[in-house]
Scaffold this active site. Structure first.
Site, PDB file in Angstrom:
ATOM      1  N   LEU A 257       0.666  -0.986   0.137  1.00 39.49           N
ATOM      2  CA  LEU A 257       0.135   0.034  -0.136  1.00 39.49           C
ATOM      3  C   LEU A 257       0.543   1.262   0.164  1.00 39.49           C
ATOM      4  CD1 LEU A 257      -2.693   0.786   0.002  1.00 39.49           C
ATOM      5  CD2 LEU A 257      -2.774   0.527   2.065  1.00 39.49           C
ATOM      6  N   ASP A 258       0.648   2.062  -1.100  1.00 44.14           N
ATOM      7  CA  ASP A 258       1.575   3.219  -1.130  1.00 44.14           C
ATOM      8  C   ASP A 258       1.684   4.107   0.058  1.00 44.14           C
ATOM      9  OD1 ASP A 258       1.993   1.957  -3.531  1.00 44.14           O
ATOM     10  OD2 ASP A 258       0.726   4.330  -4.573  1.00 44.14           O
ATOM     11  N   PRO A 259       2.533   4.861   0.268  1.00 46.22           N
ATOM     12  CA  PRO A 259       2.884   5.748   1.378  1.00 46.22           C
ATOM     13  C   PRO A 259       2.137   6.705   1.633  1.00 46.22           C
ATOM     14  CG  PRO A 259       5.145   5.097   0.571  1.00 46.22           C
ATOM     15  CD  PRO A 259       4.460   4.478  -0.373  1.00 46.22           C
ATOM     16  N   LEU A 260       1.483   7.475   0.751  1.00 50.75           N
ATOM     17  CA  LEU A 260       0.299   8.424   0.661  1.00 50.75           C
ATOM     18  C   LEU A 260      -1.102   7.726   0.617  1.00 50.75           C
ATOM     19  CD1 LEU A 260       1.610  10.698  -2.057  1.00 50.75           C
ATOM     20  CD2 LEU A 260       2.143  10.714   0.163  1.00 50.75           C
ATOM     21  N   ALA A 261      -1.041   6.258   0.505  1.00 51.96           N
ATOM     22  CA  ALA A 261      -2.263   5.670   1.025  1.00 51.96           C
ATOM     23  C   ALA A 261      -2.162   5.542   2.225  1.00 51.96           C
ATOM     24  CB  ALA A 261      -2.867   4.280   0.170  1.00 51.96           C
TER      25      ALA A 261
END
Length: 305
Positions: free
Chosen positions: A39-43
């Site tokens: 899961l992307d850091p921004l998510a």
């Protein structure tokens, strides 16, 4: 007793999936851990973390359907397809009407071809795409077939569009935002993303970064729970043959309903000892059912003692 299972972790924004695994290992010291899909850091939102022998089933958990809530910004493109990249406004944009937005969203439901974002961990030859993109090279990425089961518009007030997406493995919501913007002719990028569900694992029941080890241990789910395969029960003799790598023509111990369900399957099946449940079993066998031969071929055998 050895620790094996699945933990649903509510990953906060700004934290990598590796950071989340490291946090879980502070609660389960000495236990091997791994995440089932990044899961992307921004998510933010649900990240499944496998512990112990459940790590052998990571690719199986990745097959579970995922649900996301996303906020898109229309009228601009982003170099990374999300809020982190450099933005380029699209000149002279006429805000698309709601009915056109809904009709365009519907075109992305089903089996579609999707090109991953340039800034992603997908391999482009011998390199990761993001490594090439950061060095100024545009990675050549081929489209991949992904499954989007449903898209619901939650709110639209140009330039902001909020949607809920239910999709399968490998789907990039960043790519969906980019492609939607192209289809509408106004540009779009992903501004915020929350994964609210993976299969039966929902965010409201996930452990959080600041929870205690006691809370995390209480939230650990048994290995077999949540796997996206039909379940059958067989006797000791069949279990022994499967555990030795031998194919069997099973004598089912779950009654006529299991026999009827198995006859229509072609693919993976979860095999349990007779009388055991997903929650209680200490033996998990993942096998492949060949309907033509009416035989089970063992794939993975996990003895949890």
């Amino acid at each position: 007793m050895p620790i094996h299972g699945i933990l649903s972790f509510d990953k906060p924004v700004g934290v990598t999936s590796r950071d989340a695994v490291d946090r879980v290992q502070t609660w389960f010291r000495g236990v091997h851990c791994g995440h089932a899909g990044t899961l992307d850091p921004l998510a933010q939102g649900v990240l499944l973390i496998a512990l112990g022998k459940a790590t052998r089933l990571i690719e199986e958990y990745q097959e579970l359907t995922k649900t996301y809530r996303a906020r898109l910004q229309l009228g601009l493109y982003s170099t990374t397809d999300d809020a982190e990249g450099e933005k380029t406004p699209v000149p002279d944009v006429t805000p698309p009407a709601l009915d056109r937005v809904l009709a365009t969203l519907a075109r992305f439901v089903g089996e579609i071809e999707q090109v991953p974002p340039a800034y992603s961990a997908v391999r482009a030859g011998r390199h990761r795409a993001y490594a090439l993109a950061r060095s100024g090279q545009m990675p050549a990425l081929t489209p991949r077939r992904v499954r989007i089961e449903a898209i619901e518009c939650l709110n639209y007030c140009y330039p902001s569009l909020e949607i809920e997406v239910r999709c399968g493995k490998g789907t990039y919501i960043r790519s969906l935002a980019r492609d939607l913007g192209q289809a509408l002719g106004c540009g779009a990028y992903l501004d915020e993303l929350t994964r609210t569900r993976i299969g039966p694992f929902v965010r409201d029941r996930a452990v959080r970064w600041d929870d205690s080890a006691e809370r995390a241990r209480a939230a650990l789910v048994p290995v077999a729970v949540g796997l996206p395969y039909p379940t059958i029960h067989v006797g000791e003799a069949d279990l022994l043959r499967l555990s030795r790598g031998q194919a069997i023509s099973p004598t089912l111990n779950g009654g006529p309903s299991e026999a009827a369900g198995l006859s229509s399957q072609q693919g993976k099946v979860l095999v349990l000892p007779a009388g055991q449940t997903l929650e209680s079993t200490r033996l998990v066998i993942l096998a492949r059912w060949d309907a033509g031969r009416r035989a089970l071929q063992p794939d993975k055998v996990l003895e949890l003692d």
